[in-house]
Write an enzyme that holds these catalytic residues in place. Sequence first.
Site, PDB file in Angstrom:
ATOM      1  N   LEU A 126       0.861  -1.188   0.000  1.00  0.00           N
ATOM      2  CA  LEU A 126       0.000   0.000   0.000  1.00  0.00           C
ATOM      3  C   LEU A 126       0.897   1.238   0.000  1.00  0.00           C
ATOM      4  O   LEU A 126       1.062   1.899   1.019  1.00  0.00           O
ATOM      5  CB  LEU A 126      -0.920  -0.016   1.223  1.00  0.00           C
ATOM      6  CG  LEU A 126      -2.122   0.932   1.162  1.00  0.00           C
ATOM      7  CD1 LEU A 126      -3.058   0.554   0.042  1.00  0.00           C
ATOM      8  CD2 LEU A 126      -2.877   0.938   2.481  1.00  0.00           C
ATOM      9  N   HIS A 127       1.502   1.527  -1.145  1.00  0.00           N
ATOM     10  CA  HIS A 127       2.432   2.654  -1.218  1.00  0.00           C
ATOM     11  C   HIS A 127       1.683   3.931  -1.583  1.00  0.00           C
ATOM     12  O   HIS A 127       0.452   3.968  -1.574  1.00  0.00           O
ATOM     13  CB  HIS A 127       3.577   2.349  -2.186  1.00  0.00           C
ATOM     14  CG  HIS A 127       3.121   2.036  -3.563  1.00  0.00           C
ATOM     15  ND1 HIS A 127       2.870   3.003  -4.490  1.00  0.00           N
ATOM     16  CD2 HIS A 127       2.839   0.853  -4.151  1.00  0.00           C
ATOM     17  CE1 HIS A 127       2.468   2.431  -5.604  1.00  0.00           C
ATOM     18  NE2 HIS A 127       2.436   1.144  -5.431  1.00  0.00           N
ATOM     19  N   ALA A 128       2.433   4.966  -1.920  1.00  0.00           N
ATOM     20  CA  ALA A 128       1.838   6.300  -2.044  1.00  0.00           C
ATOM     21  C   ALA A 128       0.603   6.370  -2.952  1.00  0.00           C
ATOM     22  O   ALA A 128      -0.431   6.884  -2.543  1.00  0.00           O
ATOM     23  CB  ALA A 128       2.897   7.286  -2.528  1.00  0.00           C
TER      24      ALA A 128
END
Lengths: 87, 508
Positions: free
Chosen positions: A14-16
């Site tokens: 769940l990155h940027a």
Amino acid sequence: MKEMTFELKNDTGLHARPAALLAKTAAKFKGKITLKVGSKSTDAKSIMALMSLGLKKGDIFTLSTEEDEAAMAIEKLINSNFNHETV
Amino acid sequence: MKQYKALGIVPGLALSRAKITQNNSGIKTLEGDLNSSLQKAFDDLEILKAGVNNEIAEVFSAHQMILFDPEILEKTNAEILDKKVSWDLAYSSVMDSYIAQFEAFEDPYFKERATDLKDIKNRVLNPNSYLVFENPSILVTEELTPSQTAILNPKNIKGIITRKGGKTSHSAIIASSLGIPYVSGFEGEIFEDDLVFINGQIGEILINPPDDLKEKLIEQIQEQELEKLNLEKFKNLDSITLKGEKIIIRANMANPGEIQQIKNSSAEGVGLFRTEFLFMESAPSEEEQFQIYKKVLEELNPHPVVIRTLDVGGDKKIPYLQITPEDNPFLGNRALRLCLREIELFKTQLRALIRASLFGKLKILIPFVTTLEEVIEVKKILAELGGGNYQLGIMIEIPSAALMADILADHVDFFSIGTNDLIQYTCAVDRMNSSVAHYYNFFNPGVLKLISMVISAAKEKGIDVEVCGEAATNKEALAWFLKEGLKEISVPISEVLKIKKIIRDLNI
């Protein structure tokens, strides 16, 4: 109260960008939307809260909301693996 | 004089005075309040967004979202009330705790986001600290934040040296799009106003060179400038030989930050996009890859873009793939062989490519093909993944494929001849072993005969054939290729105009 459990399918977690998409989608609705991982519970409208979880591919998380429409929108986003087109 | 070897990120030469900047200037109590400071930062970003490309604008949009993040606001306000501190101290302490949290992540992608947070914090607390360069300088800093890099003006910033930051950082992509020579991983000592020379190609740094050397360096830079200037006029000229044969010159590309340079170079598209760059730190998701391929295809449309699928193994390693150590890695599991073993990784890339194929002129290139069976297998996988609008081609770099070119041509849309490996495998000579270097020869008649066969097979079967190895940048080799009837080559961006100049002088 509607609760939905998901497994994160994104390779890099769940990155940027996915966190931003999820927070943006959640922020469209008035009520409280929370994301739970184990015993941790955070505000799904906050990109910082979502990113700080450092969720990785394969992690299981639960979303809860009072609104059916919110539930549908979020479910669609996550099942599409955070497609750009869905927002 | 002190001499250092660091990591070359953006090629080019520069000689100028060092200007050292610190990222974390001291915090003093600011006028205004939290909300107006956040709003000012938000507005500044909006202005910045207008002047940059989409990729950088997306980074700034994420920054804007973080500025008004509900959790940050809540924590900051709580801190102001509980600790009775001014808003800026409260904001600073909240941001610092997030920064510490992200720096502690093991995942390099999450770790890198700490840089974005430092940047945002600095923008809010020191709105006027953003770099202003009055004189030509070489910027020296710990690490560049994305918004600092984007407002760098190449007019006064001749070069960049940082201590941290790799080839895949946002800063590297942005510096590369601005064409500012950039060296990273510097570990030595340097002082304000030191005279510094950098060579961004090989990562060389010279500090306070003696006068005689200084003169030579200035000459080198002048030669570089003069050559650039002389080549400029070839931009608007056609790439045709003296006999009027049109030769298509495309550019090699390693990262999407190079799109602008490619457009400026007058190259007719990309002849080799090496996708390894995307896979260096972690495996990119289908969506991440899709966005990148789509952007490259859209930007270069109507010119074609040849995207080569993952080519690792041999001398190119990636840490998260468990590649069993081999006695002869160049004869082992590399490129296509590895992809067919790591099939999910391969399918993810192919799916992203198929989706992106609708946004431009895509040519998918499969490296390191040994057998017809491999080609059939790749085509089967592609068919299972669904339809797209692309051409499929293979690298001819193994002698068995070159010998079978007439058969392989029935199954693919184009060939790309990789001369480096083809010479190595045909002459049985290790490219890395200098004691046998004299065997590594493009003009070995065996090599020429093989290549000649490949070009004839492609022409007979009516498929495209291009050359993307280093040989295409050698004048004599280029002349030979053209005599053999080759019409398409792909070369490094910096060579495009030089090659065009050579082609215009060839009487072929």
